[in-house]
Design an enzyme around this catalytic site. Structure first.
Site, mmCIF file in Angstrom:
data_model
loop_
_atom_site.group_PDB
_atom_site.id
_atom_site.type_symbol
_atom_site.label_atom_id
_atom_site.label_comp_id
_atom_site.label_asym_id
_atom_site.label_seq_id
_atom_site.Cartn_x
_atom_site.Cartn_y
_atom_site.Cartn_z
ATOM 1 N N GLU A 195 0.823 -1.216 0.000
ATOM 2 C CA GLU A 195 0.000 0.000 0.000
ATOM 3 C C GLU A 195 0.856 1.265 0.000
ATOM 4 O OE1 GLU A 195 -3.070 -0.120 2.970
ATOM 5 O OE2 GLU A 195 -3.860 -2.014 2.227
ATOM 6 N N GLU A 221 -4.858 -8.978 0.807
ATOM 7 C CA GLU A 221 -5.512 -8.693 2.089
ATOM 8 C C GLU A 221 -7.002 -8.515 1.882
ATOM 9 O OE1 GLU A 221 -4.123 -5.501 4.634
ATOM 10 O OE2 GLU A 221 -2.049 -5.895 4.047
HETATM 11 C C1 BG6 Z 1 -4.214 -2.718 5.327
HETATM 12 C C2 BG6 Z 1 -2.782 -2.680 5.810
HETATM 13 O O1 BG6 Z 1 -4.549 -1.494 4.804
HETATM 14 O O2 BG6 Z 1 -5.226 -2.883 6.254
HETATM 15 C C3 BG6 Z 1 -2.557 -3.365 7.141
HETATM 16 O O3 BG6 Z 1 -1.898 -3.209 4.846
HETATM 17 C C4 BG6 Z 1 -3.709 -3.049 8.080
HETATM 18 O O4 BG6 Z 1 -1.303 -2.951 7.626
HETATM 19 C C5 BG6 Z 1 -4.999 -3.583 7.460
HETATM 20 O O5 BG6 Z 1 -3.520 -3.539 9.370
HETATM 21 C C6 BG6 Z 1 -6.259 -3.423 8.295
HETATM 22 O O6 BG6 Z 1 -6.499 -2.073 8.598
HETATM 23 P P1 BG6 Z 1 -6.498 -1.547 10.085
HETATM 24 O O7 BG6 Z 1 -6.312 -0.077 10.008
HETATM 25 O O8 BG6 Z 1 -7.805 -1.920 10.679
HETATM 26 O O9 BG6 Z 1 -5.347 -2.236 10.751
#
Ligand code: BG6
Length: 472
Positions: free
Chosen positions: A168, A366
């Site tokens: 990202e 993800e």
């Molecule tokens: C993604 C990132 O955007 O989302 C992670 O690559 C992150 O690092 C994940 O943890 C979930 O988002 P958040 O802000 O709830 O941790």
């Protein structure tokens, strides 16, 4: 309805170094940007938790690998913590203790039948380079990153065959310089563009080096495009969606996949006096070193409408002059995270890539559901009965597989995250894992119901899904 997972389609899981490792063994000058932010603004981190201990993966990684083996996970993505990889970040003197840790993790994964996928930067830019060069503002940092990438490939490329240049790459500077909501609270749209550009260039340099080394693997980048939906079919709303797509999706997709910057983006930024200087030699590097494959992080849809008001001439240029966020009545929500749940994003993003980017090979790197207060779902044995997470995964996978059946070149789905881990600011508030982490000194691990369900779909390559789903 029964869904069959296509042959060779990866069902994996992900995390990152800084969100799991903890600071055991970390040396004085090895803070990353995230560590520095945590130290400077601890009050914004939920209940004070952060990267300092995280899940203590440094000492407990074998426990996690054992659990991966238990559920027969085949692929795991994490990152190398760039800030910890060197004792001298300019002379590129490797921290042998930390490098040994990475090597040990790779070996442990392979021994458990799990293929490691490594990312070179998951926001772990060394704070010493932020101090001296203002981070990605500097062309020098691009070269230091390229030097780091080369050493990482040389050290681990014999065993790691799938690499990512960044995770990202748009995110930190968007929060820091475009929206100015994070330390050091400087609004600077031109700097936002410069950081974006330098990361595209750094990624292309890493691709170039990786290909020269000829290690028989492949290299991509993990992006977080947002599938944009216009409020209506009106020309104005459609334009708002197109502008959002240009400024937040095409800005990385087009140079990284096609090797060029969208002319429309350059024209608009020039007209607003924020475009950056680019060297012909660097543009040639970008042109010649496009990605082998792509990782896509996909959590929620982005809904926009045309702006309600004319921009304030005194406000610095921000792409939001072209759109307002649209709040869809009746949308399903993950209220813990404040994100809309709309599983069709998987299908729509797959078709977007197929239609606009030559059907490049890609995978979901993800997707997942962070939930607050999961202890309320622990049964008498302590197992978290996270049926909501299973329902969330089922629906997203189902739409992804539908796209694959229609010719999308998606090779897999990697859940965020394997274990609960630290989020920026939210820390351990929202839990994402298949494995629960207790916040005790031992950071005790325990499998959740979703972990066992994941095992069942890996083994049977099938799962049941309801036509409609409400997320409770
Ligand atoms: C993604 C990132 O955007 O989302 C992670 O690559 C992150 O690092 C994940 O943890 C979930 O988002 P958040 O802000 O709830 O941790």
């Amino acid at each position: 309805m029964k869904i069959t997972i296509p042959e060779n389609f990866i069902i994996g899981a992900a995390s990152s170094a800084w969100q799991t490792e903890g600071w055991v063994g970390k040396k004085e000058n090895q803070d990353s940007y995230l560590d520095r932010w945590y130290k400077n603004e601890k009050f914004v981190w939920h209940n004070g938790y952060g990267p300092a201990v995280a899940t203590n993966f440094m000492e407990k990684y074998q426990d996690d690998v054992d659990l991966m083996k238990e559920i027969k996970l085949t692929h795991y993505r994490t990152s190398i913590n760039w800030a910890r990889f060197f004792t001298d970040h300019e002379q590129l003197i490797v921290d042998e203790d930390y490098a040994q840790h990475i090597s040990d993790v790779i070996d442990a994964l392979l021994a458990a039948g799990v293929e490691p996928m490594l990312c070179l930067e998951h926001y772990e830019v060394p704070a010493v380079l932020s101090d001296k060069y203002d981070g990605w503002s500097s062309r020098k940092v691009v070269d230091l990153y390229a030097g780091y990438a080369k050493i990482a490939f040389e050290r681990f490329g014999d065993r790691v065959k799938q690499w990512f240049t960044f995770n990202e790459p748009i995110v930190p500077q968007t929060r820091i310089y475009l929206d100015a909501m994070r330390w050091p609270h400087e609004q600077n749209t031109q700097k936002w563009l410069l950081w974006n550009y330098h990361k595209v260039l750094a990624s292309a340099k890493a691709v170039e080096i990786y290909h020269e080394l000829n290690q028989g693997g492949r290299i991509g980048c993990v992006l977080n495009p947002e599938m944009v939906y216009a409020r209506s079919s009106s020309e104005a709303d459609q334009k708002a969606a197109a502008m959002y797509d240009l400024f937040f999706n095409q800005i990385f997709f087009t140079p990284m996949i096609k090797g060029i910057y969208p002319q429309e983006l350059i024209d608009i930024c020039q007209a607003h006096g924020v475009w950056i200087e680019t060297a012909a030699e660097d543009l040639a590097t970008i042109k010649e070193n496009t990605l082998d494959f792509l990782g896509v992080n996909q959590y929620y849809p982005k809904r926009v409408r045309s702006p309600k008001y004319a921009p304030n001439a005194e406000t610095p240029f921000h792409p939001e002059i072209f759109y307002d966020t649209f709040d869809l009545p009746g949308k399903q929500m993950n209220n813990s995270r404040g994100w809309e749940i709309y599983p069709q994003v998987m299908y729509d993003m797959a078709l977007y890539l197929k239609n606009n980017y030559g059907n490049i090979p890609w995978l979901i790197t993800e997707n997942g559901m962070g939930r607050e207060n999961e202890e309320q779902y622990q049964d008498e044995t302590g197992m978290v009965q996270d049926s909501y997470r299973i329902d969330f995964i089922r629906q997203h996978l189902r739409y992804l597989i539908k796209a694959v059946e229609e010719g999308a070149n998606c090779e897999g789905y990697m859940l965020w995250a394997f274990t609960d881990c630290v989020s920026p600011m939210n820390a351990f508030k929202n839990r994402y894992g298949l494995v629960r982490i207790e916040l005790n000194e031992e950071r005790t691990r325990s499998m959740k119901k979703s972990g066992l369900w994941y095992k069942s779909i890996i083994e049977t390559r099938q799962f049941e899904v309801a036509d409609e789903q409400e997320y409770k």
